[in-house]
Design a protein around this motif. Structure first.
Motif, PDB file in Angstrom:
ATOM      1  N   GLU A 137       0.810  -1.210   0.000  1.00 32.50           N
ATOM      2  CA  GLU A 137       0.000   0.000   0.000  1.00 32.50           C
ATOM      3  C   GLU A 137       0.848   1.267   0.000  1.00 32.50           C
ATOM      4  O   GLU A 137       0.413   2.302  -0.488  1.00 32.50           O
ATOM      5  N   ARG A 138       2.050   1.181   0.518  1.00 29.85           N
ATOM      6  CA  ARG A 138       2.918   2.362   0.602  1.00 29.85           C
ATOM      7  C   ARG A 138       3.776   2.510  -0.656  1.00 29.85           C
ATOM      8  O   ARG A 138       3.788   3.569  -1.285  1.00 29.85           O
ATOM      9  N   LEU A 139       4.485   1.488  -1.034  1.00 35.89           N
ATOM     10  CA  LEU A 139       5.436   1.575  -2.140  1.00 35.89           C
ATOM     11  C   LEU A 139       4.826   1.232  -3.490  1.00 35.89           C
ATOM     12  O   LEU A 139       5.390   1.571  -4.522  1.00 35.89           O
ATOM     13  N   GLY A 140       3.703   0.516  -3.488  1.00 32.86           N
ATOM     14  CA  GLY A 140       3.105   0.109  -4.750  1.00 32.86           C
ATOM     15  C   GLY A 140       3.815  -1.034  -5.427  1.00 32.86           C
ATOM     16  O   GLY A 140       3.543  -1.340  -6.594  1.00 32.86           O
ATOM     17  N   THR A 141       4.729  -1.698  -4.742  1.00 35.01           N
ATOM     18  CA  THR A 141       5.446  -2.822  -5.327  1.00 35.01           C
ATOM     19  C   THR A 141       4.565  -4.072  -5.285  1.00 35.01           C
ATOM     20  O   THR A 141       3.882  -4.323  -4.286  1.00 35.01           O
ATOM     21  N   PRO A 142       4.565  -4.866  -6.362  1.00 31.00           N
ATOM     22  CA  PRO A 142       3.721  -6.068  -6.398  1.00 31.00           C
ATOM     23  C   PRO A 142       4.110  -7.058  -5.296  1.00 31.00           C
ATOM     24  O   PRO A 142       5.279  -7.191  -4.943  1.00 31.00           O
ATOM     25  N   LEU A 143       3.098  -7.739  -4.762  1.00 28.23           N
ATOM     26  CA  LEU A 143       3.310  -8.758  -3.747  1.00 28.23           C
ATOM     27  C   LEU A 143       2.905 -10.116  -4.310  1.00 28.23           C
ATOM     28  O   LEU A 143       1.978 -10.203  -5.125  1.00 28.23           O
ATOM     29  N   PRO A 144       3.566 -11.191  -3.881  1.00 30.19           N
ATOM     30  CA  PRO A 144       3.274 -12.509  -4.452  1.00 30.19           C
ATOM     31  C   PRO A 144       1.900 -13.058  -4.078  1.00 30.19           C
ATOM     32  O   PRO A 144       1.309 -13.814  -4.837  1.00 30.19           O
ATOM     33  N   ILE A 145       1.397 -12.694  -2.894  1.00 26.59           N
ATOM     34  CA  ILE A 145       0.089 -13.177  -2.467  1.00 26.59           C
ATOM     35  C   ILE A 145      -0.696 -12.014  -1.850  1.00 26.59           C
ATOM     36  O   ILE A 145      -0.112 -11.042  -1.369  1.00 26.59           O
ATOM     37  N   ASP A 146      -2.013 -12.148  -1.865  1.00 26.60           N
ATOM     38  CA  ASP A 146      -2.887 -11.109  -1.330  1.00 26.60           C
ATOM     39  C   ASP A 146      -3.161 -11.395   0.147  1.00 26.60           C
ATOM     40  O   ASP A 146      -3.826 -12.368   0.491  1.00 26.60           O
ATOM     41  N   LEU A 147      -2.640 -10.518   1.021  1.00 27.83           N
ATOM     42  CA  LEU A 147      -2.829 -10.672   2.465  1.00 27.83           C
ATOM     43  C   LEU A 147      -3.876  -9.716   2.998  1.00 27.83           C
ATOM     44  O   LEU A 147      -3.985  -9.514   4.214  1.00 27.83           O
ATOM     45  N   GLY A 148      -4.653  -9.102   2.102  1.00 28.46           N
ATOM     46  CA  GLY A 148      -5.722  -8.220   2.534  1.00 28.46           C
ATOM     47  C   GLY A 148      -5.347  -6.760   2.388  1.00 28.46           C
ATOM     48  O   GLY A 148      -4.200  -6.416   2.105  1.00 28.46           O
ATOM     49  N   PRO A 149      -6.310  -5.871   2.591  1.00 36.16           N
ATOM     50  CA  PRO A 149      -6.076  -4.434   2.421  1.00 36.16           C
ATOM     51  C   PRO A 149      -5.106  -3.877   3.459  1.00 36.16           C
ATOM     52  O   PRO A 149      -5.043  -4.363   4.589  1.00 36.16           O
TER      53      PRO A 149
END
Length: 273
Positions: free
Chosen positions: A79-91
């Protein structure tokens, strides 16, 4: 002075209709002229993909192969850096990098990953005068900015030093910001932030060298601080690499009175998973 001779005064009904008729006729003529010259240009220089030069049916896009090579960034991301994450851990999830070394800006969003045909597009825009690419690239950025727009007051492009602007003839960040502004309705402030010195090119520099290179490179003139006080700008640039340029520009805006600063770029360098 007659009412219909001053564009700042309301028109009488008859004058308004006459003015509207003239404007409609002028607009129609302009469209016909543009279409004619566009057709002639297409005959002389047929539209081609700006990356691989494959012939296209119309200008302003990419061929199917190059289009498939563009990686648009989507959730989940930090949410801060906008870098993609491998899995969705929620908002609201933050990456380890954002927790360990929080940036000065509140949020960063980028339209695409800096890979595939994207470096060629950026290079063509900046160094080959392909300003015709700006509407397409700006539309990509406007799509990525949808989360930021509701909180923002204005767009501030990262400025070039006047010497570099003179040699390049235009600021690619300002050009992209103008197209994002047209699509989002946000005003663009091109003179709010200034570059105080001509920094060496960042290409090939590591994170620490980039940060040292950009330290103190931006400022908001005293006379323009009132326009920034308490407002939330979106800082616009073409590529986010280490973030050193955007960090330095953000700190200058915050020091001048901005309430918070978000960041929007066309592309960002994404580390392999």
């Amino acid at each position: 002075m007659a009412a219909d001779s001053d564009p700042w005064l309301p028109l009488a009904a008859g004058a308004s209709r006459r003015r509207a008729t003239k404007l409609n006729a002028l607009a129609t003529t302009q469209r016909l002229v543009r279409a004619t010259f566009s057709g002639i240009a297409d005959l002389m220089l047929p539209p081609a993909c700006p990356v691989c030069r494959v012939r296209l049916g119309s200008a302003g896009g990419l061929c199917p192969d190059c289009w498939q090579g563009v990686r648009f960034l989507e959730r989940p991301w930090c949410e801060r850096l906008g870098t993609p994450l491998p899995i969705d851990l929620g908002p609201g999830i933050l990456s380890a990098a954002a927790v360990a070394d929080p940036p000065a800006f509140a949020r960063a969003r980028s339209a695409v990953s800096y890979e595939g045909p994207v470096p060629d597009l950026v290079h063509a825009l900046k160094y080959a005068d392909r300003t015709d690419l700006a509407p397409m690239l700006g539309a990509w950025m406007a799509r990525a900015a949808h989360e930021l727009v509701g909180d923002a007051d204005l767009l501030v492009p990262v400025p070039l030093h006047w010497g570099r602007l003179a040699s390049r003839r235009f600021n690619q960040a300002a050009l992209l910001a103008q197209h994002v502004g047209r699509l989002t309705g946000l005003p663009v402030a091109t003179r709010l932030l200034l570059r105080t010195r001509r920094t060496p090119r960042q290409v090939g520099l590591g994170r620490e060298d980039r940060e040292r290179n950009m330290r103190g490179a931006f400022m908001v003139p005293e006379a323009r601080k009132a326009a920034l006080a308490g407002r939330r700008p979106i800082l616009v640039d073409d590529v986010l690499t280490t973030g050193a340029t955007l960090e330095a520009a953000t700190r200058a805006l915050l020091a001048a009175g901005a309430a918070a600063v978000d960041v929007l770029t066309l592309a960002r360098v994404v580390a392999p998973s």
